[in-house]
Structures are given as C-alpha cells and as structure tokens.
Motif scaffolding. Structure first.
Motif, short mmCIF file in Angstrom:
data_model
loop_
_atom_site.label_atom_id
_atom_site.label_comp_id
_atom_site.label_asym_id
_atom_site.label_seq_id
_atom_site.Cartn_x
_atom_site.Cartn_y
_atom_site.Cartn_z
N ARG A 102 2.43 -6.91 -4.21
CA ARG A 102 1.60 -7.77 -5.05
C ARG A 102 0.28 -7.15 -5.48
O ARG A 102 -0.49 -7.77 -6.21
CB ARG A 102 1.34 -9.10 -4.32
N THR A 103 -0.04 -5.95 -5.00
CA THR A 103 -1.21 -5.26 -5.53
C THR A 103 -0.88 -4.76 -6.94
O THR A 103 0.28 -4.75 -7.35
CB THR A 103 -1.60 -4.10 -4.61
N MET A 104 -1.88 -4.34 -7.69
CA MET A 104 -1.67 -4.14 -9.13
C MET A 104 -0.65 -3.07 -9.46
O MET A 104 0.19 -3.25 -10.35
CB MET A 104 -3.00 -3.85 -9.81
N GLY A 105 -0.70 -1.93 -8.76
CA GLY A 105 0.30 -0.90 -9.03
C GLY A 105 1.68 -1.33 -8.60
O GLY A 105 2.67 -1.15 -9.33
N ALA A 106 1.77 -1.90 -7.40
CA ALA A 106 3.06 -2.38 -6.89
C ALA A 106 3.61 -3.49 -7.77
O ALA A 106 4.83 -3.61 -7.97
CB ALA A 106 2.92 -2.85 -5.45
N LEU A 107 2.71 -4.32 -8.31
CA LEU A 107 3.13 -5.39 -9.20
C LEU A 107 3.68 -4.83 -10.51
O LEU A 107 4.66 -5.34 -11.05
CB LEU A 107 1.93 -6.30 -9.48
N ILE A 114 7.84 5.92 -15.67
CA ILE A 114 8.31 5.60 -14.33
C ILE A 114 9.33 4.48 -14.47
O ILE A 114 9.06 3.47 -15.14
CB ILE A 114 7.15 5.17 -13.42
N LEU A 115 10.48 4.66 -13.87
CA LEU A 115 11.56 3.67 -13.98
C LEU A 115 11.71 2.88 -12.69
O LEU A 115 11.58 3.44 -11.59
CB LEU A 115 12.89 4.35 -14.29
N THR A 116 11.98 1.61 -12.84
CA THR A 116 12.34 0.76 -11.71
C THR A 116 13.28 -0.32 -12.24
O THR A 116 13.60 -0.34 -13.44
CB THR A 116 11.09 0.19 -11.03
N GLU A 134 0.82 -1.21 0.00
CA GLU A 134 0.00 0.00 0.00
C GLU A 134 0.85 1.26 0.00
O GLU A 134 0.49 2.26 -0.63
CB GLU A 134 -0.93 0.00 1.20
N ALA A 135 1.98 1.22 0.69
CA ALA A 135 2.88 2.37 0.67
C ALA A 135 3.39 2.61 -0.75
O ALA A 135 3.48 3.77 -1.21
CB ALA A 135 4.04 2.15 1.63
N ASN A 136 3.70 1.53 -1.47
CA ASN A 136 4.18 1.68 -2.84
C ASN A 136 3.07 2.07 -3.80
O ASN A 136 3.32 2.76 -4.79
CB ASN A 136 4.90 0.41 -3.28
N GLU A 137 1.83 1.64 -3.52
CA GLU A 137 0.70 2.12 -4.31
C GLU A 137 0.56 3.64 -4.17
O GLU A 137 0.33 4.36 -5.15
CB GLU A 137 -0.59 1.44 -3.86
N PHE A 158 3.25 5.27 -6.10
CA PHE A 158 2.95 5.21 -7.54
C PHE A 158 2.03 6.37 -7.91
O PHE A 158 2.24 7.07 -8.91
CB PHE A 158 2.29 3.86 -7.84
N LYS A 159 0.99 6.60 -7.11
CA LYS A 159 0.08 7.72 -7.38
C LYS A 159 0.81 9.06 -7.25
O LYS A 159 0.57 9.98 -8.05
CB LYS A 159 -1.11 7.65 -6.43
N LEU A 160 1.71 9.16 -6.26
CA LEU A 160 2.51 10.37 -6.13
C LEU A 160 3.31 10.61 -7.40
O LEU A 160 3.39 11.74 -7.91
CB LEU A 160 3.44 10.24 -4.92
N ALA A 161 3.92 9.54 -7.93
CA ALA A 161 4.72 9.66 -9.15
C ALA A 161 3.88 10.16 -10.31
O ALA A 161 4.32 10.98 -11.13
CB ALA A 161 5.36 8.32 -9.49
N ARG A 162 2.64 9.67 -10.40
CA ARG A 162 1.76 10.07 -11.49
C ARG A 162 1.39 11.56 -11.42
O ARG A 162 0.96 12.14 -12.41
CB ARG A 162 0.50 9.21 -11.48
N LEU A 163 1.51 12.14 -10.24
CA LEU A 163 1.22 13.57 -10.08
C LEU A 163 2.38 14.46 -10.52
O LEU A 163 2.20 15.66 -10.72
CB LEU A 163 0.86 13.89 -8.63
N ASN A 164 3.55 13.86 -10.69
CA ASN A 164 4.73 14.63 -11.12
C ASN A 164 4.79 14.65 -12.64
O ASN A 164 5.63 14.02 -13.27
CB ASN A 164 6.01 14.01 -10.53
#
Length: 397
Positions: free
Chosen positions: A144-149, A134-136, A113-116, A119-125
């Motif tokens: 394992r949630t969809m955004g974190a996945l 977005i790079l990783t 959930e923290a990474n979800e 992810f949303k924070l990144a989308r605001l930039n």
C-alpha cells in the motif's frame, strides 16, 4: 488483564484509531498453538495465521525464547553496525532461497517495503536508458505504499492516490499477454506465484518457466513477490522453487518473522550488483531483535519439517474441504497451506462471519473466495476441528 467490555473497547477503538480498516471482529487477548481467545474467553481456531504471518502459531516456545533472550541482550543498533543475528539470517536466507555465493540480502520492515526496494532495484536496470517499463499483473497486490501501490494491479486501490510512480504496466496473467509485452524495453517483471489478495489465484501452468526464459533473453529482472507464499507456506521454502527456477530477486516478509515485523529483498547473480552504497536504507531494518526472531522461526521450520508438513497438510485440507460436499464449494485453489475456496455464490463475507460464530477464523479474500492459511504447525486434531467448524458454517447459510 483489563476487562474491556465489548461496547467500551469498540467505542474506544473508533475514537482512537484511524478509520483505514473495517471495525474489528473481536478483541483478541492471547493465543496458543493454532488457537486464540478473545476478552470474553471465547476460543477460536485460527486458520488465517495473521494473514500467513504466524508460521509457528501463537506463543511458540522457540519464538518466545528467542525474543526474550535477544531483547535482554541487544534489541536495536544503528545500521552503522552489524550484529550476529543479522549476519546469520542473511546467510540463512541466501541458503534457503538458493542464491549461491553471488546472492545478497537487504533487510526492511514489511512486505510493502521489500517491494519498494525491489521497485528501486528495477529502476536501476536501465541498459543505458533503454529500459523504461516495469510489468506486473492485473489483480496483483504488492502493498500500500506508493511504489508498491503502483505495482499493484487493483485500480480501486490506486485511484484515490493518483498519480502514483509511473512506468508500470499491468498485463493479463496469460502466456499470450506475457509474450506480447515482454521485450528489450522492459526493466523488470513482478510476479506473485499465487495471487493471494486476488482470491488465491494460481498462475497458469508454465507461466513462471516462460517468464524466466523471456526475462533471460531480454535482460529483464524477474522479481518474485514471496511475501505471502514464502517461508514454507506452499510446501516449498519459496513458491518459485516448485517450478525449478531462480528469479533475479525475491521479496519476503510475513511468515519469516512469525509475528515480528521484518521484510527482505534477496537478489541473485548480477542483480546483486545494482544497488550501490547510499541508494537505499532503513533505520529499524535488520535489527538484532527481529533477525534473531526470524532465525528462530526459520530454524524451527527447518528442524521440525514444517515445509513438508505444509505440503502434506495442504493436501489433507483440500480433501477435507471438497469432501464436505457443499453445493457452495466450486473449487479449491492454491498450494500447501495457502488455499482459496472458490464459491458458487457471492457469499464469502457471510460465510466468514458464520465461521467466526462457530469459532473458526478464515477470511473473505473477495465476495466469492474464502482464504485459508493456518499455521504451519497444524496437525490432525486441528484439521478435524476445522472440518467440524467449517462444516457447521457452511450448513448455516
């Protein structure tokens, strides 16, 4: 306590639980310090700590007291209200992460959930729509949630659930790949300072420093996933502090709660202004019970010098492992009390099973790596017992 009977509980587990994980290795019923016991009374030395969760070990009196006191006062309130433990923890996290006055904290319930949220924070930039990437890293793991996945660089985990959220690109953990990929079209770069699920793999020397320089130059958010490495585990409060840098955001969970489910997104500087009211939230997140517990865990780590203990005991543990002289041991990776034992043969599953048979809990991060992550309270007696039990396991193969 109920007498489950080995076959009985295994059958009950198979009948009642979703088959998303392997069959359990044992039925654990109690713990104390660095040890746990199963339903048959067998003792195990726990050198996995719930996968880097149980920072204070099991049944630590400070954790027990905090849970008992807070649940008798106020366990949960709607997020229309604040509570004293929540505010205390937010201010504590700002201090130990080094955000400065501009830092902000968002609470959630897990690392995924923290990474979800990140992810949303990144989308605001977006920089007016110019930043779409977005790079990783390849082999990274962010949940394992969809955004974190989508962020995780493990194709086998993603493929059954395609399509995952788009815009994510996975790059090699090399300076050359970093420099080639990072430009003004990138919104964020997600990094684990040590890739735990990949086999406790360290980033190359200078990688974090160069990432910080390039992200600053191009206006990219540098987001550090400290879910497994945080809360003192690597011998610093957070692993990015070894390199003397500040990220734009850090994701936390696991060890900050000592066993209770809590996560957090901590932002630095201008990144703290990206989220606006109503853009994210969670019902359970940051409730009085979990934040009071996290305050007790982090307060005890600080009071008892357990960050320093992690650094010291990690050095000792590394020496113990290499000193065993086993031809199976190729190298020891990681920092502090998050170590990966690289093996010369793909026998990690067998070695972890052998260790369990000798009363030692470690795990196979992959076929050629044993992951070791004991509680931060580990001392001389536990290290000596680890040496004996791990040595027996190695000799049995």
């Amino acid at each position: 306590m109920a007498d489950f009977g080995t076959e009985d509980w295994r059958n009950r587990f198979s009948d009642a639980m979703m088959h998303t994980i392997a069959p359990p290795l044992a039925m654990l019923v109690r713990g104390e310090g660095c040890y746990v016991w199963d339903d048959e009374g067998t003792e195990y030395l726990d050198f996995l700590a719930g996968i880097a969760v149980n920072s204070l070990g099991h049944a630590h009196p400070d954790l027990v007291a905090a849970v008992t006191d807070q649940v008798g006062r106020l366990a949960h309130v709607a997020n229309y209200f604040a509570s004293p433990p929540q505010l205390e923890l937010a201010e504590r996290l700002k201090r130990i992460t080094g955000t400065g006055p501009a830092g902000r904290v968002y609470f959630c319930n897990s690392g995924a959930e923290a990474n979800e949220a990140a992810f949303k924070l990144a989308r605001l930039n977006t920089a007016g729509g110019r930043r779409t990437r977005i790079l990783t890293l390849h082999e990274s793991f962010h949940g394992r949630t969809m955004g974190a996945l989508a962020l995780s660089g493990k194709p086998a985990m993603r493929e059954p659930f395609l399509p995952v959220p788009g815009g994510v690109e996975h790059i090699d953990a090399t300076l050359a790949a970093l420099e080639a990929a990072l430009d003004d079209t990138v919104a964020a770069l997600f990094l684990e300072p040590v890739q735990g699920e990949a086999g406790v793999i360290d980033l190359p020397d200078g990688f974090l420093l160069r990432a910080r320089e390039l992200c600053t130059r191009h206006g990219v958010l540098l987001i550090i996933d400290e879910v497994q490495t945080g809360a003192g585990r690597t011998g610093a409060w957070f692993a990015y502090q070894h390199d003397g840098i500040q990220p734009d955001a850090a994701t936390l969970a696991k060890g900050i709660g000592g066993g209770l489910p809590i996560g957090a997104l901590v932002t630095f500087g201008a990144a703290s202004e990206l989220f606006q009211r109503g853009q994210h939230g969670s019902t359970y997140a940051g409730n009085p019970l979990v934040t009071a517990t996290a305050n007790a865990v982090l307060g005890t780590i600080e009071r008892d010098g357990l960050v320093e203990n992690a650094a010291h005991r990690g050095d000792q543990l590394r020496e113990i492992i290499t000193g065993l002289g086993s031809p199976l041991i190729a190298e020891v990776r990681g920092r502090g009390l998050l170590l990966g034992v690289g093996l010369t043969e793909p026998v990690a599953q067998r070695l972890a099973a052998a260790a369990l048979s000798h009363g030692l809990i470690v795990n196979a991060a992959n076929e050629s790596t044993i992951r070791i992550a004991p509680p931060l309270i580990v001392g001389d007696a536990e290290l000596a017992e680890f040496e004996r039990r791990f040595g027996l396991a190695l000799a049995s193969l």
